[in-house]
Design an enzyme around this catalytic site. Structure first.
Site, short mmCIF file in Angstrom:
data_model
loop_
_atom_site.label_atom_id
_atom_site.label_comp_id
_atom_site.label_asym_id
_atom_site.label_seq_id
_atom_site.Cartn_x
_atom_site.Cartn_y
_atom_site.Cartn_z
N TRP A 21 -27.27 82.10 118.90
CA TRP A 21 -28.38 82.57 119.74
C TRP A 21 -29.65 81.78 119.45
O TRP A 21 -30.01 81.57 118.29
CB TRP A 21 -28.62 84.07 119.48
CG TRP A 21 -29.75 84.64 120.29
CD1 TRP A 21 -29.90 84.56 121.65
CD2 TRP A 21 -30.86 85.41 119.81
NE1 TRP A 21 -31.04 85.23 122.03
CE2 TRP A 21 -31.66 85.75 120.92
CE3 TRP A 21 -31.27 85.83 118.54
CZ2 TRP A 21 -32.82 86.50 120.82
CZ3 TRP A 21 -32.43 86.58 118.43
CH2 TRP A 21 -33.20 86.92 119.56
N TYR A 54 -26.44 83.12 126.21
CA TYR A 54 -27.23 82.27 125.32
C TYR A 54 -27.46 80.91 125.99
O TYR A 54 -26.50 80.20 126.32
CB TYR A 54 -26.54 82.07 123.96
CG TYR A 54 -26.38 83.34 123.13
CD1 TYR A 54 -27.03 84.52 123.48
CD2 TYR A 54 -25.59 83.35 121.98
CE1 TYR A 54 -26.88 85.68 122.72
CE2 TYR A 54 -25.45 84.50 121.21
CZ TYR A 54 -26.09 85.66 121.59
OH TYR A 54 -25.95 86.79 120.84
N GLN A 180 -21.36 95.37 117.75
CA GLN A 180 -22.26 94.33 117.23
C GLN A 180 -23.70 94.87 117.35
O GLN A 180 -24.35 94.73 118.37
CB GLN A 180 -22.11 93.02 118.01
CG GLN A 180 -22.91 91.92 117.34
CD GLN A 180 -22.66 90.52 117.87
OE1 GLN A 180 -23.59 89.79 118.13
NE2 GLN A 180 -21.41 90.13 118.01
N ARG A 230 -38.61 79.24 114.81
CA ARG A 230 -38.28 79.95 116.04
C ARG A 230 -39.55 80.48 116.72
O ARG A 230 -39.68 80.46 117.92
CB ARG A 230 -37.33 81.11 115.71
CG ARG A 230 -36.98 81.97 116.88
CD ARG A 230 -35.98 83.06 116.51
NE ARG A 230 -34.67 82.53 116.21
CZ ARG A 230 -33.60 83.27 115.94
NH1 ARG A 230 -33.69 84.58 115.94
NH2 ARG A 230 -32.43 82.72 115.69
N1 LIG Z 1 -25.36 91.13 120.16
C1 LIG Z 1 -26.62 90.84 120.35
O1 LIG Z 1 -27.29 91.40 121.24
C2 LIG Z 1 -27.27 89.81 119.47
C3 LIG Z 1 -28.67 89.67 119.45
C4 LIG Z 1 -29.23 88.72 118.59
C5 LIG Z 1 -28.42 87.93 117.78
N2 LIG Z 1 -27.05 88.09 117.83
C6 LIG Z 1 -26.14 87.25 117.01
O2 LIG Z 1 -26.56 87.23 115.66
C7 LIG Z 1 -26.82 85.89 115.25
C8 LIG Z 1 -27.94 85.89 114.24
O3 LIG Z 1 -29.12 86.46 114.81
P1 LIG Z 1 -30.52 85.81 114.52
O4 LIG Z 1 -30.45 84.34 114.83
O5 LIG Z 1 -31.55 86.64 115.16
O6 LIG Z 1 -30.56 85.99 112.90
P2 LIG Z 1 -31.79 86.02 111.90
O7 LIG Z 1 -31.15 85.88 110.56
O8 LIG Z 1 -32.62 87.23 112.12
O9 LIG Z 1 -32.66 84.74 112.26
C9 LIG Z 1 -32.11 83.45 112.13
C10 LIG Z 1 -33.21 82.40 112.17
O10 LIG Z 1 -34.05 82.52 111.02
C11 LIG Z 1 -34.38 81.22 110.52
N3 LIG Z 1 -33.72 81.09 109.21
C12 LIG Z 1 -32.44 81.40 108.86
N4 LIG Z 1 -32.22 81.17 107.57
C13 LIG Z 1 -33.37 80.71 107.05
C14 LIG Z 1 -33.75 80.30 105.76
N5 LIG Z 1 -32.91 80.35 104.73
N6 LIG Z 1 -35.04 79.85 105.57
C15 LIG Z 1 -35.91 79.80 106.60
N7 LIG Z 1 -35.60 80.18 107.86
C16 LIG Z 1 -34.34 80.63 108.09
C17 LIG Z 1 -33.82 80.23 111.53
O11 LIG Z 1 -34.78 80.02 112.57
P3 LIG Z 1 -35.86 78.81 112.57
O12 LIG Z 1 -35.43 77.79 111.58
O13 LIG Z 1 -35.86 78.32 113.96
O14 LIG Z 1 -37.16 79.48 112.21
C18 LIG Z 1 -32.64 81.01 112.11
O15 LIG Z 1 -32.23 80.53 113.36
C19 LIG Z 1 -27.14 85.16 116.57
O16 LIG Z 1 -26.95 83.79 116.51
C20 LIG Z 1 -26.16 85.82 117.52
O17 LIG Z 1 -24.89 85.24 117.35
C21 LIG Z 1 -26.49 89.03 118.65
#
Ligand SMILES: NC(=O)c1ccc[n+]([C@@H]2O[C@H](COP(=O)([O-])OP(=O)(O)OC[C@H]3O[C@@H](n4cnc5c(N)ncnc54)[C@H](OP(=O)(O)O)[C@@H]3O)[C@@H](O)[C@H]2O)c1
Length: 327
Positions: A21, A54, A180, A230
């Site tokens: 995502w 996505y 999920q 992000r």
């Molecule tokens: N079912 C649903 O409705 C739904 C909704 C949302 C997500 N999802 C799923 O869940 C997955 C994860 O969600 P999310 O992307 O929102 O997860 P999250 O863990 O809340 O955010 C991930 C973002 O945080 C930053 N990040 C991650 N690890 C880091 C680190 N160690 N240090 C610094 N920045 C870090 C990165 O963005 P930057 O580097 O760009 O800052 C990364 O893309 C999605 O890809 C999707 O597959 C599902």
């Protein structure tokens, strides 16, 4: 990497998984996606999450092309996708789980992913206007046709999930097997309270999302929005309020001494906390670069360090009652 059963199914999922995502297509092209996926796979990740919506289908295309490049054995990994929002504005094509849309939707996803089947097909949101029975039958048929191995729900209410399971049981159809939901230090009420009955009575699995609250829980937003994050992406202004929430940023800062005490980063602490819940089958992580994958996957080493005393300290800082009211 440890593996947990996806609810009552025979399939086992890595306790940390990787989703696409926002990242795939918006931040990451095919080559970078392949690198990020390879880093995760090499650390034991076997579950890769996607959705039709996505990047308007482009995220599936990027993942499909990355998989082609990686040439992994199909049996060695799981791919998921989700349907609901649709790619077109037609009256029967958006915000719906009607039979026609679901069947057209899975065909489109498989084409973009360039796969014969997905491992889990999720209904990305509930549809209040289509009878649940119609959705259950369509998902059953999709599984019977070999286009998905299992099906699940995302952000459905516990009552809607139970209704779908009961319809499936009544007609001897494939039941949904996993939800999920969002689940992180700030958003836990629904997961912990509402869904409890569904895990306990029905053995429902859970692949949880946004464990880092879109990155806020990493601590990197404490001095404003970093240019390479992000929060700075064009077209995602709606995330600004969430990523600059003063109250939450203060709580993240207050968590820092706990992370220090445990010898981990804030990201690892927040991810380890999600994994501590035995009803979580897999925590879906997101990453815009390989280094984040390396850091995040080490969080499983932190989970055993989360003693009841540490968990209580975390709850006091987060102010669980207040967050529950806002959730
Ligand atoms: N079912 C649903 O409705 C739904 C909704 C949302 C997500 N999802 C799923 O869940 C997955 C994860 O969600 P999310 O992307 O929102 O997860 P999250 O863990 O809340 O955010 C991930 C973002 O945080 C930053 N990040 C991650 N690890 C880091 C680190 N160690 N240090 C610094 N920045 C870090 C990165 O963005 P930057 O580097 O760009 O800052 C990364 O893309 C999605 O890809 C999707 O597959 C599902």
């Amino acid at each position: 990497m440890e593996y947990r059963h996806l609810g009552k199914t025979g399939i086992r999922v890595s306790e940390f998984s990787l989703g696409s995502w926002i990242t795939f297509k918006n931040q990451v092209d095919v080559d970078a996606a392949a690198e990020i996926m390879a880093a995760a796979y090499d650390l034991g990740v076997n579950f890769f999450d996607n959705a039709e919506a996505y990047a308007d289908g482009k995220s599936e295309e990027v993942m499909g092309a990355a998989l082609k490049k990686l040439r992994w054995r199909r049996g060695s990994y799981l791919v998921t996708t989700k349907l609901y929002w649709g790619l077109h504005k037609g009256v029967n094509e958006k915000n719906t789980l009607n039979r026609k849309r679901l069947i057209e939707g899975i065909n489109g996803s498989l084409e973009r992913l360039d796969l014969d089947y997905v491992d889990v097909l999720y209904c990305h949101r509930p549809d209040k206007t289509t009878p649940i029975e119609e959705t259950v039958w369509a998902m059953h048929n999709i599984i019977e046709w070999g286009k998905a191995m299992y099906w699940g729900t995302s952000e459905w209410s516990a009552a809607e999930i139970v209704a779908a399971i009961e319809i499936a049981e009544r007609h001897h159809l494939h039941k949904p097997v996993t939800e999920q939901p969002r689940y992180n230090l700030f958003e836990r009420y629904r997961f912990s309270r509402e869904y409890e009955r569904v895990y306990k009575e029905y053995g429902y699995g859970t692949t949880t999302f946004s464990p880092l609250y879109s990155g806020l829980l990493t601590g990197k937003y404490s001095q404003g929005i970093p240019a390479d994050s992000r929060g700075a992406l064009e077209g995602f202004d709606w995330l600004h309020d969430q990523l600059t929430d003063k109250g939450k940023l203060e709580k993240v800062q207050a968590l820092e001494p706990i992370a220090k005490e445990l010898g981990c980063t804030l990201s690892q602490l927040a991810l380890a906390w999600c994994l501590k819940n035995p009803y979580v089958s897999s925590v879906i992580t997101g990453a815009s670069r390989v280094e984040q994958v390396h850091e995040n996957m080490k969080a499983s080493e932190v989970t055993p360090k989360l003693t009841p005393e540490i968990l209580e300290k975390i709850d006091n800082i987060v102010d669980v009652k207040k967050e529950e009211e806002d959730d």
